[in-house]
Design a protein around this motif. Structure first.
Motif, mmCIF file in Angstrom:
data_model
loop_
_atom_site.group_PDB
_atom_site.id
_atom_site.type_symbol
_atom_site.label_atom_id
_atom_site.label_comp_id
_atom_site.label_asym_id
_atom_site.label_seq_id
_atom_site.Cartn_x
_atom_site.Cartn_y
_atom_site.Cartn_z
ATOM 1 N N ASP A 210 13.869 16.041 18.373
ATOM 2 C CA ASP A 210 13.781 15.111 17.246
ATOM 3 C C ASP A 210 12.370 14.496 17.232
ATOM 4 N N CYS A 211 11.828 14.249 16.042
ATOM 5 C CA CYS A 211 10.412 13.825 15.985
ATOM 6 C C CYS A 211 10.166 12.918 14.790
ATOM 7 N N GLU A 212 9.397 11.865 15.026
ATOM 8 C CA GLU A 212 8.922 10.989 13.946
ATOM 9 C C GLU A 212 7.405 11.028 13.901
ATOM 10 N N ALA A 213 6.857 10.944 12.683
ATOM 11 C CA ALA A 213 5.396 10.910 12.504
ATOM 12 C C ALA A 213 5.039 9.726 11.624
ATOM 13 N N SER A 214 3.937 9.076 11.969
ATOM 14 C CA SER A 214 3.451 7.958 11.155
ATOM 15 C C SER A 214 2.316 8.471 10.273
ATOM 16 N N LEU A 215 2.582 8.540 8.977
ATOM 17 C CA LEU A 215 1.622 9.160 8.051
ATOM 18 C C LEU A 215 0.450 8.230 7.749
ATOM 19 N N GLU A 216 -0.692 8.853 7.519
ATOM 20 C CA GLU A 216 -1.899 8.064 7.269
ATOM 21 C C GLU A 216 -2.430 8.346 5.867
ATOM 22 N N ASN A 217 -1.524 8.504 4.898
ATOM 23 C CA ASN A 217 -1.969 8.750 3.515
ATOM 24 C C ASN A 217 -2.835 7.589 3.029
ATOM 25 N N LEU A 218 -3.720 7.913 2.108
ATOM 26 C CA LEU A 218 -4.562 6.872 1.504
ATOM 27 C C LEU A 218 -3.674 5.788 0.899
ATOM 28 N N MET A 219 -4.022 4.551 1.147
ATOM 29 C CA MET A 219 -3.216 3.453 0.584
ATOM 30 C C MET A 219 -4.114 2.450 -0.114
ATOM 31 N N ALA A 220 -3.519 1.766 -1.099
ATOM 32 C CA ALA A 220 -4.251 0.681 -1.761
ATOM 33 C C ALA A 220 -3.412 -0.588 -1.726
ATOM 34 N N CYS A 221 -2.361 -0.642 -2.588
ATOM 35 C CA CYS A 221 -1.613 -1.903 -2.689
ATOM 36 C C CYS A 221 -0.773 -2.185 -1.442
ATOM 37 N N GLY A 222 -0.253 -1.141 -0.828
ATOM 38 C CA GLY A 222 0.582 -1.324 0.365
ATOM 39 C C GLY A 222 1.979 -1.817 0.053
ATOM 40 N N LEU A 223 2.332 -1.881 -1.231
ATOM 41 C CA LEU A 223 3.596 -2.500 -1.622
ATOM 42 C C LEU A 223 4.441 -1.626 -2.533
ATOM 43 N N GLY A 224 4.047 -0.366 -2.706
ATOM 44 C CA GLY A 224 4.842 0.526 -3.550
ATOM 45 C C GLY A 224 4.526 0.414 -5.025
ATOM 46 N N ALA A 225 3.407 -0.168 -5.390
ATOM 47 C CA ALA A 225 3.103 -0.391 -6.809
ATOM 48 C C ALA A 225 2.101 0.607 -7.392
ATOM 49 N N CYS A 226 1.133 1.053 -6.618
ATOM 50 C CA CYS A 226 0.028 1.846 -7.205
ATOM 51 C C CYS A 226 0.271 3.357 -7.115
ATOM 52 N N LEU A 227 1.203 3.770 -6.312
ATOM 53 C CA LEU A 227 1.611 5.181 -6.148
ATOM 54 C C LEU A 227 0.507 6.094 -5.603
ATOM 55 N N CYS A 241 3.648 3.835 1.937
ATOM 56 C CA CYS A 241 3.490 2.423 2.319
ATOM 57 C C CYS A 241 4.822 1.697 2.380
ATOM 58 N N LYS A 242 5.775 2.119 1.533
ATOM 59 C CA LYS A 242 7.027 1.385 1.430
ATOM 60 C C LYS A 242 8.158 2.085 2.167
ATOM 61 N N GLU A 243 8.261 3.394 1.987
ATOM 62 C CA GLU A 243 9.350 4.150 2.630
ATOM 63 C C GLU A 243 8.951 4.555 4.049
ATOM 64 N N GLY A 244 7.670 4.592 4.322
ATOM 65 C CA GLY A 244 7.151 4.919 5.650
ATOM 66 C C GLY A 244 6.430 3.701 6.182
ATOM 67 N N PRO A 245 5.342 3.824 6.912
ATOM 68 C CA PRO A 245 4.606 5.069 7.121
ATOM 69 C C PRO A 245 5.282 6.041 8.092
ATOM 70 N N VAL A 246 6.362 5.576 8.783
ATOM 71 C CA VAL A 246 6.982 6.464 9.770
ATOM 72 C C VAL A 246 8.126 7.228 9.105
ATOM 73 N N PHE A 247 8.108 8.540 9.265
ATOM 74 C CA PHE A 247 9.167 9.399 8.729
ATOM 75 C C PHE A 247 9.663 10.317 9.840
ATOM 76 N N ASN A 248 10.953 10.598 9.820
ATOM 77 C CA ASN A 248 11.442 11.695 10.649
ATOM 78 C C ASN A 248 10.902 12.979 10.025
ATOM 79 N N ILE A 249 10.429 13.905 10.829
ATOM 80 C CA ILE A 249 9.800 15.107 10.255
ATOM 81 C C ILE A 249 10.784 15.942 9.455
ATOM 82 N N LYS A 250 12.097 15.731 9.656
ATOM 83 C CA LYS A 250 13.083 16.474 8.856
ATOM 84 C C LYS A 250 12.972 16.105 7.386
#
Ligand code: FES
Length: 256
Positions: A210-227, A241-250
């Motif tokens: 089992d594995c989790e990864a913390s994604l480092e996608n570009l972010m701006a608002c950090g609140l789920g507003a700018c997409l 920013c809102k659903e992560g940054p940590v996701f199970n790789i599944k």
């Protein structure tokens, strides 16, 4: 979790590498609860190029000292301005943001980091140890000089390292380290450059871990507003920013 906008006071800024600083922040009020893997949006004042807040991982929270630690890579105008802060300066922060790592205190955990991606793993390791399990850290860098905060990591678990030039630890990438062949882990949690995390995810899938990864996608608002941070997942496009940054790789559409 409730979010706060706080003016935090800079306690110290320590140059821990030619490109990285460790910023310790404090407050007159007790710092709110923050979880490993969550992040902070920092406001950088005084520059036309830094009007957007900068997302920075929570490196560590020392509740006894009432300190929040940020490990900052000083590469752009905003982060260089953070690196130039002095003791007593004020940094406006929105925190804590995002969903963090699972605290799998019933599992044998391997925490794999590379570059400044090692930052959230310190607080994760500390929390695992506090809950009774010592993790193994597997940390990678280009050279021995680029390995960050090793003495801090050693307080919370066993530390293995790889360097690309072989100047410290085993030569190669984290996914080449012999511990992956010699030991069985139940859970891998990773943070670092995307190619490294994808390689770690591949190893985890191959071994059925089992594995989790913390994604480092570009972010701006950090609140789920700018997409601007969306990631394609099994549930459609999700804001990191809102659903992560940590996701199970599944949940991620990372292919072999
Ligand atoms: Fe704006 Fe994620 S950073 S939606």
């Amino acid at each position: 979790m409730k979010k706060y906008i706080l003016d935090l006071t800079v306690k110290s800024v320590e140059q821990v590498h030619e490109r990285y600083v460790l910023v310790k922040l404090t407050s007159k009020e007790t710092l709110p609860q923050m979880l490993p893997g969550q992040f902070v949006e920092v406001r950088v004042d005084g520059s036309a190029t830094t009007f957007l807040r900068r997302p920075i991982s929570i490196h560590f929270v020392d509740y006894q000292q009432n300190e929040l630690w940020l490990l900052v890579a000083c590469i752009g105008d905003g982060t260089k301005a953070i690196g130039a802060l002095k003791s007593g300066d004020v940094l406006n922060c929105v925190l804590p943001l995002g969903h963090g790592f699972t605290i799998a205190s019933d599992k044998k955990c391997l925490l794999v980091g590379g570059g400044v991606g090692v930052a959230p793993l310190l607080y994760l390791g500390a929390e695992l140890k506090r809950q009774g399990v010592e993790p193994t850290f597997l940390l990678g860098a280009r050279t021995g000089k680029d390995l960050l905060m090793l003495d801090e990591f050693r307080k919370y678990g066993r530390v293995m390292v790889t360097t690309e030039d072989g100047s410290e630890g085993e030569k190669g990438f984290v996914t080449n380290h012999s511990v992956l062949e010699q030991e069985q882990f139940d859970f891998i949690q990773t943070c670092g450059p995307t190619p490294m995390m994808k390689a770690v995810a591949r190893v985890a899938r191959q071994k059925g871990i089992d594995c989790e990864a913390s994604l480092e996608n570009l972010m701006a608002c950090g609140l789920g507003a700018c997409l601007c941070c969306v990631e394609k997942t099994t549930e459609g496009n999700l804001c990191v920013c809102k659903e992560g940054p940590v996701f199970n790789i599944k949940r991620l559409l990372w292919q072999d």
